[in-house]
Design a protein around this motif. Structure first.
Motif, PDB file in Angstrom:
ATOM      1  N   UNK A 145     -12.276  -1.902   3.489  1.00 16.16           N
ATOM      2  CA  UNK A 145     -11.022  -2.765   3.047  1.00 16.16           C
ATOM      3  C   UNK A 145     -10.738  -1.566   2.451  1.00 16.16           C
ATOM      4  N   UNK A 146      -8.828  -1.416   2.919  1.00 16.64           N
ATOM      5  CA  UNK A 146      -8.738  -0.131   1.313  1.00 16.64           C
ATOM      6  C   UNK A 146      -7.114  -0.998   1.249  1.00 16.64           C
ATOM      7  N   UNK A 147      -6.973  -1.519   0.057  1.00 18.23           N
ATOM      8  CA  UNK A 147      -5.471  -1.827   0.242  1.00 18.23           C
ATOM      9  C   UNK A 147      -4.038  -1.406   0.811  1.00 18.23           C
ATOM     10  N   UNK A 148      -3.006  -1.907   0.993  1.00 20.54           N
ATOM     11  CA  UNK A 148      -1.899  -0.965   1.103  1.00 20.54           C
ATOM     12  C   UNK A 148      -1.553  -0.286  -0.613  1.00 20.54           C
ATOM     13  N   UNK A 149      -1.112   1.051  -0.007  1.00 23.02           N
ATOM     14  CA  UNK A 149      -0.355   2.841  -0.927  1.00 23.02           C
ATOM     15  C   UNK A 149      -1.810   2.654  -2.581  1.00 23.02           C
ATOM     16  N   UNK A 150      -3.032   2.199  -1.866  1.00 25.38           N
ATOM     17  CA  UNK A 150      -4.160   2.904  -2.199  1.00 25.38           C
ATOM     18  C   UNK A 150      -4.823   3.707  -1.683  1.00 25.38           C
ATOM     19  N   UNK A 151      -5.008   5.154  -2.525  1.00 24.52           N
ATOM     20  CA  UNK A 151      -5.019   6.593  -1.865  1.00 24.52           C
ATOM     21  C   UNK A 151      -6.712   6.547  -1.778  1.00 24.52           C
ATOM     22  N   UNK A 155     -14.094  13.542   1.105  1.00 23.55           N
ATOM     23  CA  UNK A 155     -14.943  15.804   1.647  1.00 23.55           C
ATOM     24  C   UNK A 155     -14.553  16.166   0.053  1.00 23.55           C
ATOM     25  N   UNK A 156     -15.175  15.456  -0.866  1.00 22.40           N
ATOM     26  CA  UNK A 156     -14.312  16.163  -1.956  1.00 22.40           C
ATOM     27  C   UNK A 156     -13.210  16.543  -2.260  1.00 22.40           C
ATOM     28  N   UNK A 157     -12.720  15.391  -1.608  1.00 17.33           N
ATOM     29  CA  UNK A 157     -11.072  15.527  -1.803  1.00 17.33           C
ATOM     30  C   UNK A 157     -10.192  16.533  -1.150  1.00 17.33           C
ATOM     31  N   UNK A 158     -11.082  16.796   0.114  1.00 15.04           N
ATOM     32  CA  UNK A 158     -10.008  18.323   1.094  1.00 15.04           C
ATOM     33  C   UNK A 158      -9.194  17.044   1.765  1.00 15.04           C
ATOM     34  N   UNK A 159      -9.498  15.416   1.874  1.00 11.65           N
ATOM     35  CA  UNK A 159      -8.663  14.835   2.426  1.00 11.65           C
ATOM     36  C   UNK A 159      -8.570  13.907   1.793  1.00 11.65           C
ATOM     37  N   UNK A 160      -7.219  13.530   1.322  1.00 14.79           N
ATOM     38  CA  UNK A 160      -6.390  12.621   1.215  1.00 14.79           C
ATOM     39  C   UNK A 160      -5.909  11.229   2.221  1.00 14.79           C
ATOM     40  N   UNK A 161      -6.416   9.832   2.454  1.00 18.36           N
ATOM     41  CA  UNK A 161      -5.025   8.492   3.222  1.00 18.36           C
ATOM     42  C   UNK A 161      -4.672   7.406   1.972  1.00 18.36           C
ATOM     43  N   UNK A 162      -4.149   7.515   2.484  1.00 25.83           N
ATOM     44  CA  UNK A 162      -3.440   6.021   2.466  1.00 25.83           C
ATOM     45  C   UNK A 162      -2.511   4.886   3.201  1.00 25.83           C
ATOM     46  N   UNK A 163      -2.132   3.902   3.053  1.00 26.58           N
ATOM     47  CA  UNK A 163      -1.905   3.004   3.726  1.00 26.58           C
ATOM     48  C   UNK A 163      -0.814   2.876   3.473  1.00 26.58           C
ATOM     49  N   UNK A 164      -0.289   2.677   4.421  1.00 27.76           N
ATOM     50  CA  UNK A 164       1.383   1.593   4.378  1.00 27.76           C
ATOM     51  C   UNK A 164       1.904   0.607   5.434  1.00 27.76           C
ATOM     52  N   UNK A 175      -0.540   5.512   8.534  1.00 29.14           N
ATOM     53  CA  UNK A 175      -1.244   6.319   7.698  1.00 29.14           C
ATOM     54  C   UNK A 175      -0.946   7.682   7.303  1.00 29.14           C
ATOM     55  N   UNK A 176      -0.803   7.651   5.957  1.00 26.49           N
ATOM     56  CA  UNK A 176      -0.744   9.083   5.697  1.00 26.49           C
ATOM     57  C   UNK A 176      -1.995   9.711   5.187  1.00 26.49           C
ATOM     58  N   UNK A 177      -1.537  10.926   5.903  1.00 25.39           N
ATOM     59  CA  UNK A 177      -3.066  11.792   5.518  1.00 25.39           C
ATOM     60  C   UNK A 177      -2.655  13.359   4.399  1.00 25.39           C
ATOM     61  N   UNK A 178      -3.611  13.605   3.632  1.00 19.28           N
ATOM     62  CA  UNK A 178      -2.683  14.847   3.185  1.00 19.28           C
ATOM     63  C   UNK A 178      -4.234  15.745   2.971  1.00 19.28           C
TER      64      UNK A 178
END
Length: 466
Positions: A145-151, A155-164, A175-178
């Protein structure tokens, strides 16, 4: 870094959501599956569920789930059975919903296969479920589980995601992916299913203001479904149905629609606008889902406590009591699932109530092509169930205003939050006319560049040399 995206579902249809994101760096390759849904509706779509994926499940590192509807999560047990061993991320309410939804899906498949074999009307000998309850139990330990708005970084920071919060069902998310390359950073946004504005139960979908690449759903991309007064429409249908001296049978999705309907029935009865007739919720999954709301008060507007209870409401859990409902006569309301009339206890109610002229069937959700619900909405005079044709003599009513999907105006309102148009927008999760209509509006009226309605299994290279 080379970043590509393949559309494994929800392309030119509203089910089977699966998007494969691949990050390739030299010999290294990471693969992320955003959503993992079952195809539903038309037979040609359902057959895809049994076809092998164009990627080995064991090669997928991570699954990111936007929410717990079966067309977004229902393929997980098969994915795990076929070799996936990675991590599955979703919001905390979605974690709770997953076990309910997937076990119910497996149980229905097992029961339908057993029934088909016993009656001998399956085209497959023997009929087999796509997956079993045992397969589901192998999925659940992989879920985090991942909380809303918690990045969350991968992959060693190659990908970060966050739920809104997407405001679609309990726990639903955008899903916001960076993606972080050697010198550049790119943002990808997957809308998931967007909810409605000013819902009495759920929060508004979160405004997103920027993305390099956007995937947006288009379920109602070609129509407006927002009712001017959904309460008055519901009161009208209920009074009309009960005045006929029969029962009102409501086909409602166990997640979301059942709870919204209970909210309105409770409110209208408290205001004295509805007759005090028995209301039966004959959906074991719908009952279990309703029990989750007090556990997640921050994920909805209703607060704490028994938010759906009212006098005359009865939750039907036992199969024997469910069968007894079909013997009852007179004024009453039965709420059952599935919402598209494709399985579950609603099928037995349809079998008994469709032939009765005094009864009414109410459809309150989107009815996908190829489903029994869509046939009934379109005026079918007979429907097939249990290997026989059942005549439709009851009244059939449909209310769009209770949909959990944003309609065309609400989709455009959400898209209007972008301060700069995405460099590429993919219009997904819609039947062809709806997807093309939304894409046309974004191109011609909003002036967005590079708006694409992707084909099934189509692959796009998003970035190179990142």
């Amino acid at each position: 870094m080379k970043v590509s995206l393949q559309f494994l579902g929800a392309a030119h249809c509203v089910t089977g959501s699966k998007y494969l994101l691949t990050l390739a760096r030299g010999r290294q390759r990471q693969q992320v599956l955003i959503d993992c849904g079952l195809f539903q509706g038309l037979k040609e779509l359902r057959l895809r569920n049994r076809e092998p994926l164009p990627v080995q499940p064991a090669e997928i590192d991570v699954v990111v789930l936007t929410h717990a509807h079966i067309d977004h999560c229902g393929y997980l047990p098969k994915l795990v059975r076929d070799g996936f061993q990675g991590r599955i991320f979703c919001t905390e309410p979605t974690v709770d919903l997953l076990s309910i939804m997937l076990l119910d899906s497996a149980k229905l498949q097992e029961e339908e296969a057993a029934f088909a074999n016993a009656k001998g009307f399956s085209h497959h000998h023997p009929a087999t479920p796509l997956y079993t309850q045992a397969d589901v139990l192998r999925v659940l330990p992989l879920v985090e589980s991942v909380a809303y708005d918690a990045p969350v970084s991968l992959f060693a920071d190659a990908l970060t995601f966050c739920f809104r919060d997407a405001g679609h069902i309990l726990g639903s998310a955008i899903a916001e992916l960076t993606v972080q390359g050697a010198e550049q950073r790119k943002q990808l946004v997957f809308s998931g299913d967007l909810g409605r504005y000013a819902s009495p139960v759920l929060h508004d979908p979160t405004a997103i203001t920027a993305a390099d690449v956007l995937l947006v759903e288009s379920t109602y991309g070609d129509r407006v479904t927002r009712s001017q007064d959904p309460e008055a429409e519901l009161v009208g249908v209920v009074h009309e149905a009960l005045a006929r001296g029969g029962m009102l049978v409501v086909a409602a999705f166990a997640v979301g629609r059942t709870q919204t309907l209970l909210y309105y029935l409770k409110k209208l009865r408290q205001e004295g606008r509805l007759l005090l007739v028995p209301v039966y919720v004959d959906s074991p999954m719908g009952i279990r889902v309703s029990d989750l709301y007090p556990r997640h008060p921050g994920a909805h507007r209703l607060g704490h406590g028994n938010v759906f209870d009212f006098s005359g409401l009865r939750f039907v859990t036992e199969a024997s009591e469910s069968k007894q409902l079909n013997e009852k006569k007179g004024a009453a309301i039965i709420i059952s699932a599935s919402g598209m009339c494709t399985g579950g206890r609603i099928i037995h109610h349809l079998y008994h109530h469709l032939p009765r002229p005094e009864d009414t069937l109410l459809l309150i959700g989107y009815q996908a092509e190829g489903t029994r619900g869509r046939d009934l909405q379109d005026g079918a005079t007979t429907v097939k169930m249990f290997g026989e044709l059942v005549p439709v003599r009851c009244q059939v009513r449909h209310l769009d205003g209770f949909s959990a999907h944003a309609d065309r105006q609400e989709l455009l309102r959400w898209l209007g939050n972008f301060t700069v148009a995405p460099k590429c927008t993919f219009v997904v999760h819609g039947e062809p006319a709806a997807a093309q209509a939304l894409a046309h509006t974004l191109r011609e009226k909003s002036g967005w560049p590079n708006v694409v309605v992707p084909d099934y299994l189509e692959t796009h290279v998003l970035f190179e040399g990142l």
